[in-house]
Design an enzyme around this catalytic site. Structure first.
Site, mmCIF file in Angstrom:
data_model
loop_
_atom_site.group_PDB
_atom_site.id
_atom_site.type_symbol
_atom_site.label_atom_id
_atom_site.label_comp_id
_atom_site.label_asym_id
_atom_site.label_seq_id
_atom_site.Cartn_x
_atom_site.Cartn_y
_atom_site.Cartn_z
ATOM 1 N N MET A 30 0.850 -1.193 0.000
ATOM 2 C CA MET A 30 0.000 0.000 0.000
ATOM 3 C C MET A 30 0.889 1.247 0.000
ATOM 4 S SD MET A 30 -3.433 -0.954 2.084
ATOM 5 C CE MET A 30 -2.836 -0.773 3.744
ATOM 6 N N GLY A 31 2.147 1.071 -0.392
ATOM 7 C CA GLY A 31 3.066 2.210 -0.441
ATOM 8 C C GLY A 31 3.656 2.518 0.918
ATOM 9 N N HIS A 37 9.435 -3.927 3.213
ATOM 10 C CA HIS A 37 9.114 -4.117 1.791
ATOM 11 C C HIS A 37 10.369 -4.449 0.986
ATOM 12 C CE1 HIS A 37 5.729 -1.213 2.922
ATOM 13 N NE2 HIS A 37 5.117 -2.323 2.568
ATOM 14 N N LYS A 149 4.972 -10.080 9.496
ATOM 15 C CA LYS A 149 4.316 -9.210 10.485
ATOM 16 C C LYS A 149 2.794 -9.365 10.388
ATOM 17 C CE LYS A 149 3.850 -4.738 10.393
ATOM 18 N NZ LYS A 149 2.398 -4.659 10.694
ATOM 19 N N ASP A 150 2.314 -9.520 9.140
ATOM 20 C CA ASP A 150 0.884 -9.766 8.929
ATOM 21 C C ASP A 150 0.681 -11.269 8.753
ATOM 22 O OD1 ASP A 150 -0.133 -6.940 8.736
ATOM 23 O OD2 ASP A 150 1.398 -6.893 7.186
ATOM 24 N N GLN A 153 -2.786 -12.458 7.776
ATOM 25 C CA GLN A 153 -3.048 -12.110 6.377
ATOM 26 C C GLN A 153 -2.406 -13.144 5.456
ATOM 27 O OE1 GLN A 153 -2.777 -8.015 4.525
ATOM 28 N NE2 GLN A 153 -0.734 -8.711 4.014
ATOM 29 N N SER A 185 6.799 -1.009 10.397
ATOM 30 C CA SER A 185 5.460 -0.907 9.808
ATOM 31 C C SER A 185 5.250 0.522 9.326
ATOM 32 C CB SER A 185 4.427 -1.239 10.893
ATOM 33 O OG SER A 185 3.172 -0.657 10.592
ATOM 34 N N ARG A 187 2.702 2.151 9.720
ATOM 35 C CA ARG A 187 1.929 2.856 10.755
ATOM 36 C C ARG A 187 2.811 3.368 11.900
ATOM 37 N NH1 ARG A 187 -2.408 -0.996 9.170
ATOM 38 N NH2 ARG A 187 -4.117 0.298 8.404
HETATM 39 O O1 PAF Z 1 -0.154 -5.909 3.634
HETATM 40 C C1 PAF Z 1 -0.548 -4.953 2.934
HETATM 41 O O2 PAF Z 1 0.123 -3.959 2.739
HETATM 42 C C2 PAF Z 1 -1.931 -5.038 2.299
HETATM 43 O O3 PAF Z 1 -2.830 -5.679 3.143
HETATM 44 C C3 PAF Z 1 -1.938 -5.694 0.894
HETATM 45 C C4 PAF Z 1 -1.491 -7.142 0.957
HETATM 46 C C5 PAF Z 1 -1.015 -4.913 -0.023
HETATM 47 C C6 PAF Z 1 -3.348 -5.652 0.305
HETATM 48 O O4 PAF Z 1 -3.825 -4.358 0.168
#
Ligand code: PAF
Length: 288
Positions: A30-31, A37, A149-150, A153, A185, A187
């Site tokens: 999400m940038g 990343h 971390k996620d 997800q 993160s 955030r």
């Molecule tokens: O982990 C994230 O940044 C988001 O949940 C993802 C996987 C890019 C989906 O929008």
């Protein structure tokens, strides 16, 4: 490195790569890029002929009152950071491009999506799965990279890929941490200096859990959760959403500590909700 903003252009390029027998790595983001990343990017560039980084702040994964509007958007800065990193394409579509008017199809992975963060963020994983499913259909990656971390997800996406036969290999990379242990993160940028200091209590609590399991000091799940809670509550700005000890595959809470468990937590530091987790193996520790 090129920026592509439309689904049709991206699909066309991916198809041409696949026709040439090339592999495609996808790093969905999400940038607001950070070193977490960049570890995914590095791995993707190592394992694939071409790498695509998607950059899209996905509205469907944010609930009412969450930080969709204030989520950091900095395409120019992100683009600069990506230069020379080996990415071929930044896929940065508009919201309209990804969700044209009338869009009404969603992907929902049952059960697992209701656990952990799902209890506090209803609809969040439905939004994540829908956008990731769409990105898979547009970019047609051979492999897709996500951060530990996620963890929830990742497990949900893995299940979606299996259940819906996406044919994408999903890869989870270890959590990247600051020097003091705080999980990196996007955030974290919301934290004030004082909150940033307090946030380190999350990893401290997880390390304590690791130590208790490793040294077999505690095997009682509720005792362990209470100890972790106590550590977090030593900091004034914290509010706990959950601390759970789960099976690392099903994400179901365990009654007893098995050979491998996931300790996961979500804690508010002031107005910022942070998550962190640790995978703990009884013999030899697997820690990210
Ligand atoms: O982990 C994230 O940044 C988001 O949940 C993802 C996987 C890019 C989906 O929008």
């Amino acid at each position: 490195m090129k920026i592509i903003k439309t689904v049709s252009q991206m699909q066309e390029l991916s198809l041409s790569w696949l026709k040439q027998g090339k592999s495609i790595g996808l790093i969905p983001t999400m940038g607001a890029l950070h070193s977490g990343h960049f570890s995914l990017i590095k791995q993707s560039c190592k394992e694939n002929n071409f790498s695509v980084l998607s950059l899209f702040v996905n509205p469907t994964q944010f609930g009412k009152g969450e930080d969709y509007k204030k989520y950091p958007r900095c395409l120019k800065k992100d683009k600069k950071l990506l230069e020379g990193k080996g990415i071929e394409i930044i896929f940065a579509p508009s919201t309209k491009e990804m969700y044209p008017q009338g869009c009404s199809t969603y992907i929902e992975v049952e059960k697992m999506s209701g656990a952990l963060c799902g209890m506090f963020r209803p609809g969040h994983f439905r939004g994540v799965c829908t956008i990731v499913g769409k990105l898979f259909n547009v970019i047609k990656p051979t492999r897709a990279y996500f951060g530990q971390k996620d963890y929830q997800q990742f497990k949900i996406i893995e299940k979606m890929v299996n259940d819906l036969n996406f044919g994408v290999k999903t890869i989870m990379m270890p959590i990247i941490r600051e020097k003091d242990g705080l999980a990196i993160s996007s955030r974290n940028a919301y934290l004030s200096v004082k909150e940033r200091e307090e946030a380190v209590v999350l990893v401290k609590a997880l390390k304590k859990a690791e130590e208790m399991i490793k040294l077999k000091k505690k095997t009682n799940v509720q005792d362990m959760i209470n100890q972790i809670k106590k550590i977090i509550q030593t900091r004034s700005k914290t509010k706990i959403d959950y601390i759970k000890i789960c099976h690392p595959e099903s994400l179901k809470e365990v009654a007893k500590i098995g050979n491998e468990v996931l300790v996961a937590l979500a804690v508010w530091i002031g107005k910022t909700r942070l998550i962190d987790n640790i995978l703990i193996k009884r013999k030899g520790v697997k820690i990210a």
